[in-house]
Scaffold this motif. Structure first.
Motif, mmCIF file in Angstrom:
data_model
loop_
_atom_site.group_PDB
_atom_site.id
_atom_site.type_symbol
_atom_site.label_atom_id
_atom_site.label_comp_id
_atom_site.label_asym_id
_atom_site.label_seq_id
_atom_site.Cartn_x
_atom_site.Cartn_y
_atom_site.Cartn_z
ATOM 1 N N ALA A 70 0.839 -1.204 0.000
ATOM 2 C CA ALA A 70 0.000 0.000 0.000
ATOM 3 C C ALA A 70 0.873 1.252 0.000
ATOM 4 C CB ALA A 70 -0.922 -0.009 1.213
ATOM 5 N N LEU A 71 1.950 1.234 0.783
ATOM 6 C CA LEU A 71 2.864 2.377 0.792
ATOM 7 C C LEU A 71 3.518 2.541 -0.576
ATOM 8 C CD1 LEU A 71 4.677 2.189 4.271
ATOM 9 C CD2 LEU A 71 3.018 3.868 3.500
ATOM 10 N N GLY A 72 3.961 1.410 -1.174
ATOM 11 C CA GLY A 72 4.588 1.461 -2.490
ATOM 12 C C GLY A 72 3.649 2.048 -3.532
ATOM 13 N N PHE A 73 2.411 1.591 -3.532
ATOM 14 C CA PHE A 73 1.406 2.103 -4.475
ATOM 15 C C PHE A 73 1.180 3.591 -4.244
ATOM 16 C CE2 PHE A 73 -1.277 -1.230 -6.725
ATOM 17 C CZ PHE A 73 -0.250 -2.137 -6.766
ATOM 18 N N SER A 74 1.132 3.970 -2.949
ATOM 19 C CA SER A 74 0.853 5.357 -2.627
ATOM 20 C C SER A 74 1.992 6.271 -3.083
ATOM 21 C CB SER A 74 0.624 5.491 -1.122
ATOM 22 O OG SER A 74 0.340 6.817 -0.804
ATOM 23 N N ALA A 123 0.022 12.873 -3.916
ATOM 24 C CA ALA A 123 1.294 13.579 -4.011
ATOM 25 C C ALA A 123 2.403 12.606 -4.420
ATOM 26 C CB ALA A 123 1.632 14.259 -2.687
ATOM 27 N N GLY A 124 2.006 11.532 -5.101
ATOM 28 C CA GLY A 124 2.960 10.509 -5.514
ATOM 29 C C GLY A 124 3.708 10.902 -6.780
ATOM 30 N N TRP A 125 4.627 10.016 -7.194
ATOM 31 C CA TRP A 125 5.495 10.319 -8.333
ATOM 32 C C TRP A 125 4.719 10.706 -9.586
ATOM 33 C CZ3 TRP A 125 9.636 5.798 -8.117
ATOM 34 C CH2 TRP A 125 10.378 5.946 -6.937
ATOM 35 N N ILE A 126 3.787 9.857 -9.983
ATOM 36 C CA ILE A 126 3.121 10.063 -11.278
ATOM 37 C C ILE A 126 2.269 11.323 -11.259
ATOM 38 C CG2 ILE A 126 1.393 9.108 -12.861
ATOM 39 C CD1 ILE A 126 2.536 6.359 -12.286
ATOM 40 N N ASN A 127 1.505 11.510 -10.182
ATOM 41 C CA ASN A 127 0.668 12.696 -10.100
ATOM 42 C C ASN A 127 1.496 13.978 -10.070
ATOM 43 O OD1 ASN A 127 -2.109 12.127 -10.281
ATOM 44 N ND2 ASN A 127 -2.068 11.161 -8.263
ATOM 45 N N THR A 128 2.593 13.962 -9.293
ATOM 46 C CA THR A 128 3.444 15.150 -9.226
ATOM 47 C C THR A 128 4.014 15.466 -10.605
ATOM 48 O OG1 THR A 128 4.041 14.411 -7.020
ATOM 49 C CG2 THR A 128 5.347 16.186 -7.931
ATOM 50 N N LEU A 129 4.461 14.414 -11.284
ATOM 51 C CA LEU A 129 5.027 14.570 -12.629
ATOM 52 C C LEU A 129 4.004 15.177 -13.583
ATOM 53 C CD1 LEU A 129 7.886 13.517 -13.554
ATOM 54 C CD2 LEU A 129 6.620 11.787 -14.849
ATOM 55 N N VAL A 151 10.766 -0.557 -6.383
ATOM 56 C CA VAL A 151 11.802 0.459 -6.555
ATOM 57 C C VAL A 151 11.474 1.684 -5.706
ATOM 58 C CG1 VAL A 151 12.823 2.060 -8.223
ATOM 59 C CG2 VAL A 151 12.457 -0.338 -8.848
ATOM 60 N N ALA A 152 10.187 2.026 -5.678
ATOM 61 C CA ALA A 152 9.767 3.185 -4.882
ATOM 62 C C ALA A 152 10.116 2.976 -3.409
ATOM 63 C CB ALA A 152 8.265 3.416 -5.039
ATOM 64 N N ALA A 206 12.429 0.986 -2.179
ATOM 65 C CA ALA A 206 13.880 0.996 -2.011
ATOM 66 C C ALA A 206 14.400 2.430 -2.062
ATOM 67 C CB ALA A 206 14.534 0.141 -3.088
ATOM 68 N N ALA A 207 13.829 3.225 -2.976
ATOM 69 C CA ALA A 207 14.281 4.614 -3.101
ATOM 70 C C ALA A 207 14.007 5.381 -1.816
ATOM 71 C CB ALA A 207 13.574 5.285 -4.278
ATOM 72 N N GLN A 208 12.822 5.161 -1.238
ATOM 73 C CA GLN A 208 12.495 5.848 0.013
ATOM 74 C C GLN A 208 13.385 5.377 1.159
ATOM 75 O OE1 GLN A 208 9.437 7.828 1.141
ATOM 76 N NE2 GLN A 208 9.643 8.593 -0.936
ATOM 77 N N SER A 209 13.822 4.130 1.069
ATOM 78 C CA SER A 209 14.610 3.596 2.182
ATOM 79 C C SER A 209 16.025 4.167 2.192
ATOM 80 C CB SER A 209 14.665 2.060 2.117
ATOM 81 O OG SER A 209 15.538 1.642 1.098
ATOM 82 N N VAL A 210 16.462 4.783 1.096
ATOM 83 C CA VAL A 210 17.797 5.376 1.090
ATOM 84 C C VAL A 210 17.739 6.901 1.009
ATOM 85 C CG1 VAL A 210 19.042 3.386 0.188
ATOM 86 C CG2 VAL A 210 18.013 5.008 -1.404
ATOM 87 N N SER A 211 16.522 7.463 1.048
ATOM 88 C CA SER A 211 16.484 8.923 1.079
ATOM 89 C C SER A 211 16.210 9.410 2.496
ATOM 90 C CB SER A 211 15.464 9.487 0.083
ATOM 91 O OG SER A 211 14.290 8.732 0.101
ATOM 92 N N THR A 212 17.259 9.801 3.161
ATOM 93 C CA THR A 212 17.166 10.288 4.531
ATOM 94 C C THR A 212 17.071 11.807 4.507
ATOM 95 O OG1 THR A 212 19.527 10.583 4.793
ATOM 96 C CG2 THR A 212 18.673 8.390 5.234
ATOM 97 N N ALA A 213 17.036 12.382 5.689
ATOM 98 C CA ALA A 213 16.965 13.847 5.782
ATOM 99 C C ALA A 213 18.194 14.505 5.152
ATOM 100 C CB ALA A 213 16.820 14.267 7.233
ATOM 101 N N ASP A 214 19.339 13.759 5.113
ATOM 102 C CA ASP A 214 20.556 14.326 4.511
ATOM 103 C C ASP A 214 20.692 13.961 3.047
ATOM 104 O OD1 ASP A 214 21.342 14.955 7.172
ATOM 105 O OD2 ASP A 214 21.962 12.872 7.397
#
Lengths: 546, 405
Positions: free
Chosen positions: A106-110, A116-122, A309-310, A312-320
């Motif tokens: 559900a988080l991945g789909f969201s 405010a997800g990737w496709i809609n923002t794009l 992929v979404a 995994a991408a979120q898991s490596v994007s920290t505040a820094d």
């Protein structure tokens, strides 16, 4: 392989871990004072809402199944008939969704499809829109998309494994006699595939029919399936009589379907001259063939991999920015909690439970399939499928009632692999049975005539042929066990959390660090699973492809 | 080429994992031991073992449990000396405590604590009710005031008035017979995204009324009260605020203002909120008053102040009170009672906020520093546990008809 023993093991297992607990919870719910109380039945009948729920459950399951089969068939064809690099990886990747906890999917789909997800923002940036254009969440469509997402591998594996051994000469012969490619497929291949196709559709249907997490989380509260309603009635309202009646309806519908299926199946099955995969597979030569393969699989892989992929991408994007902070944090007991379990142990627990589950489910499933093939009683087949149709919470509460003293298995860690095996072994049956039925009896007879004992004949004839199906069954079992959440959270022991349980614990609290770690652990779950699935497919023993 | 490479890669990854697992925890037993299949309520109770399994040679591993059902064994055992007894604490999934606090209790009472997490609050309580007569544990923690009456009606607890009973604030003692003793409380409140409102130049919401105004259209996420504990708590808050006959009108107005209903807290908080970073766009979410403080605590070390605030207007929050009780038929009722006292002790009370993100019931318990970011409702909604029990289903089904159908 004495006949009585062949039944004794799966029969005893089902009796102890399925029928007895189920009888206990139903007795407690429907006949607390000994005599059957019609109150629950009356209340279900008096509430038109439950009829709507049943209607919706059937309708969405039928539509989901049809679309899943449609999406799975081309992939099954490509993966079984063509040889190309990366095949094993593709197979493993499309199997992964099966083992992801729903909240993670559900988080991945969201992340991808949310407002405010990737496709809609794009799209909003590209076209200067004020409103997010795609509004899929909390509609019936997202449920169907998610069901395809989860179950497409069932079709690919069951149909694909069968297809891989069909003699291509049959189709060639039809074409030589003047049939078009399409006609040859329709009139020759499709009827031969029918048993596997029906088996796969049926499994997918049962999964969609008893869908819980997908409907609960993605569909939102306006849509409910029977399974969701059973959970609500049991846990939130503690209305056991109504829950029991709904459970019985769910089990009854599944039993009816399976019984119907058993009839169809024996009408469809025919002994075939199965061919080794090395002979049936081709390497693509022309650009057109390569393009077709790439297109078919590319679409599927992108569809399946994008949410992963979404995550995994979120898991490596920290505040820094990019970093492995959430991964290193997994090994820190930040609050010195006494119940803290290092996530690496959750990985290890999950793998250990999965191995035990495979060790239980493969023999149970194979023995059952073997017996089913010889049995004359048609109702036995549907009975074996019932665990799949039973709500985890019903069964979990049944365990509490039935497995107390003097058996006292209630809080045993063994309950986890037992419960997993109960859910997984019908998969093994469904993978193995179509292949067993298609083995030409004269092969076994020849072996017997040449002096082989029944066990030897089985080893020499059946085993090599079903090996591939067994691997498929093992992969299913693995994914069921590693991904199972509902039953595990009810019967599991807290000091031995599995990966989904650990992920759920992390997502239970606010804060970037918690959600980041949950995504990191989910990514680890995906990677470990892909590796394990690929390994399993490599470990087919000598002469696996006949 | 690829096939070979893939195989070796796979083997290498798995081998690395196994090594990592073994290296990290050399004593971990990944495969359930034989003992696990035995009655787990007393797997290492040596006082019971000799009578239960006299034929077992003393050379068997210490984890080998007696094979007989522990229920038939005498429960008497020395309070001190000998190997520790095991106390099983049944709880919902959110139970947490610090290592050292628990270790001190274990040492003082010569006991080994086993926490049996049994699902969410509803599922755990229902399991305890179903196991009536042969309880899964000695103590149960995690009944809250929305489930209190169900628990008391089921009659699964043994009354015990804790030593510190007189120090308990009267407002939290909802069962005068002390079948259940209050241990902590937390306010379910609306959280809002500070940056969102600053950027849009709209004032943050101040009250429940604000949510129905056009300026806040399409901004709120709530959890379904039929499936979620904070969802139910927030529904009760609206009943406390508007009354049992008017709350439905409020919800109809919220629905008209495009409220989004989510099934569970995890989904609402992460996937639907505008600060969760997971594709959601809603700046107002039903969560806890302590969530902003937790945001700082779990902020990846970056935040000096919370990204979120609370809506604390009159009756905008519902106060969930959690209870602990001794289970009827407990194998170690003496230890179970000690555990109830332990949960009210200063050490445990002061451990609660940092572990479970709720407030201790004892007024003199000190709060951790990061709780300066947590706010409490001055006037939480006043709805009694009895009223909740009598009307829960009615309220939820009326809500479902008004908001979802």
């Amino acid at each position: 392989m004495a006949a009585p023993l062949g039944w004794l093991l799966p029969g005893g297992f089902l009796l102890l871990f399925y029928f007895y607990p189920l009888a206990a919870i139903f007795q407690r719910s429907l006949a607390p004072d000994g005599a059957f109380d019609w109150d629950g039945v009356a209340r279900v009948l008096a509430t038109p809402y439950f009829a709507n729920v049943l209607g919706f459950t059937v309708a969405q399951a039928a539509l989901s199944t049809a679309l899943t089969v449609l999406c799975g068939l081309p992939a099954a064809y490509v993966l079984s008939r063509w040889e190309f690099p990366g095949q094993a990886l593709v197979r493993a990747v499309i199997t992964v969704p099966f083992l992801l906890p729903t909240i993670v999917v559900a988080l991945g789909f969201s992340i991808i499809l949310g407002p405010a997800g990737w496709i809609n923002t794009l799209l909003q940036q590209a076209f200067g829109l004020d409103e997010p254009p795609i509004k899929l969440l909390n509609t019936v469509w997202i449920i169907i998309v998610a069901h395809i997402y989860y179950n497409v591998s069932v079709v690919v594996r069951i149909v694909g494994n069968f297809w891989a051994h069909l003699d291509p000469q049959l189709e060639s012969a039809a074409q030589m006699l003047g049939a078009s490619r399409w006609r040859a497929f329709r009139e020759v291949t499709l009827p031969l595939l029918a048993p596997a196709l029906v088996a796969a559709s049926l499994l997918v249907f049962v999964f969609d029919f008893t869908s819980f997490g997908v409907v609960l989380l993605l569909g939102g509260p306006r849509l409910a399936t029977l399974e969701v309603e059973i959970y609500r009635q049991t846990v939130n309202l503690f209305d056991l009589p109504v829950a029991a009646v709904l459970s019985l309806v769910q089990i009854g519908v599944t039993f009816g379907l399976m019984a119907l299926y058993a009839r169809v199946q024996s009408a469809l099955a025919r002994p075939l001259r199965l061919r080794p995969q090395q002979i049936t597979r081709r390497i693509p030569h022309t650009t057109g063939e390569r393009a077709a393969i790439a297109l078919t699989l590319g679409t599927l892989v992108v569809f399946v991999a994008l949410p992963l992929v979404a995550l995994a991408a979120q898991s490596v994007s920290t505040a820094d920015g990019f970093g492995l902070r959430y991964y290193t944090e997994l090994f820190v007991n930040r609050r010195n909690s006494v119940t803290y379990v290092p996530p690496i142990e959750a990985v290890w627990n999950s793998l250990a439970f999965a191995v035990l589950t495979i060790a239980l489910a493969l023999p149970l499933g194979t023995l059952s399939a073997q017996r089913l093939m010889q049995a004359r009683w048609r109702w036995l087949d549907p009975v074996l499928m019932l665990p799949l149709a039973t709500s985890a919470v019903t069964l979990g509460f049944g365990f509490i009632l039935a497995l107390g003293p003097p058996i006292n298995l209630r809080s045993s860690a063994w309950l986890v692999p037992f419960a997993h095996a109960l859910i997984a072994f019908p998969f093994v049956v469904r993978s193995v049975l179509p292949v067993l039925r298609s083995i030409r009896p004269n092969l076994r007879e020849a072996a017997r005539v040449l002096g082989a004992s029944p066990a030897h004949a089985w080893r020499a004839v059946d085993l090599p042929i079903i090996t591939r199906a067994l691997v498929a069954g093992a992969v299913f079992t693995f994914t069921v066990s590693v991904g199972e959440f509902g039953a595990t959270s009810l019967v599991g022991r807290p000091e031995m959390p599995t990966m989904p349980v650990a992920i759920f614990r992390l997502l239970g609290q606010p804060g970037a660090l918690n959600s980041g770690q949950a995504l990191a652990l989910s990514t680890i779950l995906v990677l470990v699973s892909i590796s394990a699935i690929m390994l399993m497919e490599r470990l087919r023993w000598e002469g696996a492809d006949f | 080429m690829f096939r070979k490479a893939g195989l070796w890669l796979t083997i290498a990854i798995l081998a690395a994992l196994f090594l990592a697992a073994c290296g990290a925890t050399p004593t971990a037993a990944p495969v359930p031991s034989a003992a696990a299949a035995q009655p787990t309520t007393a797997p290492v109770a040596p006082t019971a073992a000799p009578t239960a399994a006299p034929t077992k040679a003393p050379t068997t591993a210490p984890t080998t449990a007696p094979t007989a059902a522990p229920t038939i064994l005498p429960t008497v055992a020395p309070a001190t000396g000998g190997a520790p007894r095991e106390l099983v604490v049944m709880s919902h999934d959110s139970w947490a405590a610090s290592d050292d606090v628990v270790a001190a209790f274990e040492k003082a009472n010569n006991v080994k604590l086993k926490i049996l997490k049994s699902g969410d609050a509803g599922a755990a309580l229902n399991k305890a009710i179903l196991a009536k007569g042969s309880p899964l544990g000695d103590v149960f923690f995690g009944v809250d005031n929305t489930f209190l009456s169900r628990a008391l009606k089921a009659d699964i607890f043994e009354p015990y008035k804790p030593v510190a009973a007189d120090k308990l604030p009267a407002a939290y003692v909802l069962d005068p017979k002390f079948n259940l003793t209050p241990t902590d409380y937390g306010d379910v409140c609306l959280n809002y995204d500070k940056a969102y409102f600053a950027k849009k130049n709209i004032p943050a919401p101040q009250s429940l009324d604000d949510l129905t105004k056009p300026a806040y259209k399409g901004m709120t996420v709530v959890e379904n009260p039929a499936t979620s504990s904070p969802g139910l708590a927030f529904l009760i808050a609206t009943i406390g605020k508007y009354g049992a006959d008017k709350y439905i009108d409020y919800w109809k107005a919220l629905r008209a203002n495009n409220v989004l209903v989510s099934e569970g807290w995890e989904d609402a908080y992460y996937a639907k909120s505008s600060w969760g970073g997971k594709g959601g766009d809603r700046p107002i979410v039903v969560s806890y008053a302590t969530s902003p403080a937790a945001e700082v605590f779990f902020s990846d070390g970056k935040l000096k102040e919370p990204p979120t605030g609370n809506v604390l207007g009159e009756s905008a929050c519902f106060r969930q009170i959690e209870f602990v009780g001794v289970l009827k038929g407990a194998k170690n009722p003496d230890l179970a009672r000690k555990f109830v006292d332990f949960m009210l002790s200063k050490a445990f009370q002061e451990d609660i906020p940092g572990q479970m993100f709720v407030y201790p019931v004892m007024a003199d318990a000190k709060l951790p520093d990061f709780y300066s970011w947590a706010q409490k409702a001055d006037k939480p909604a006043a709805v009694t546990a009895d009223a909740i029990d009598a009307n829960r289903e009615k309220w939820i089904s009326a809500w479902t008809d008004a908001v979802l159908r």
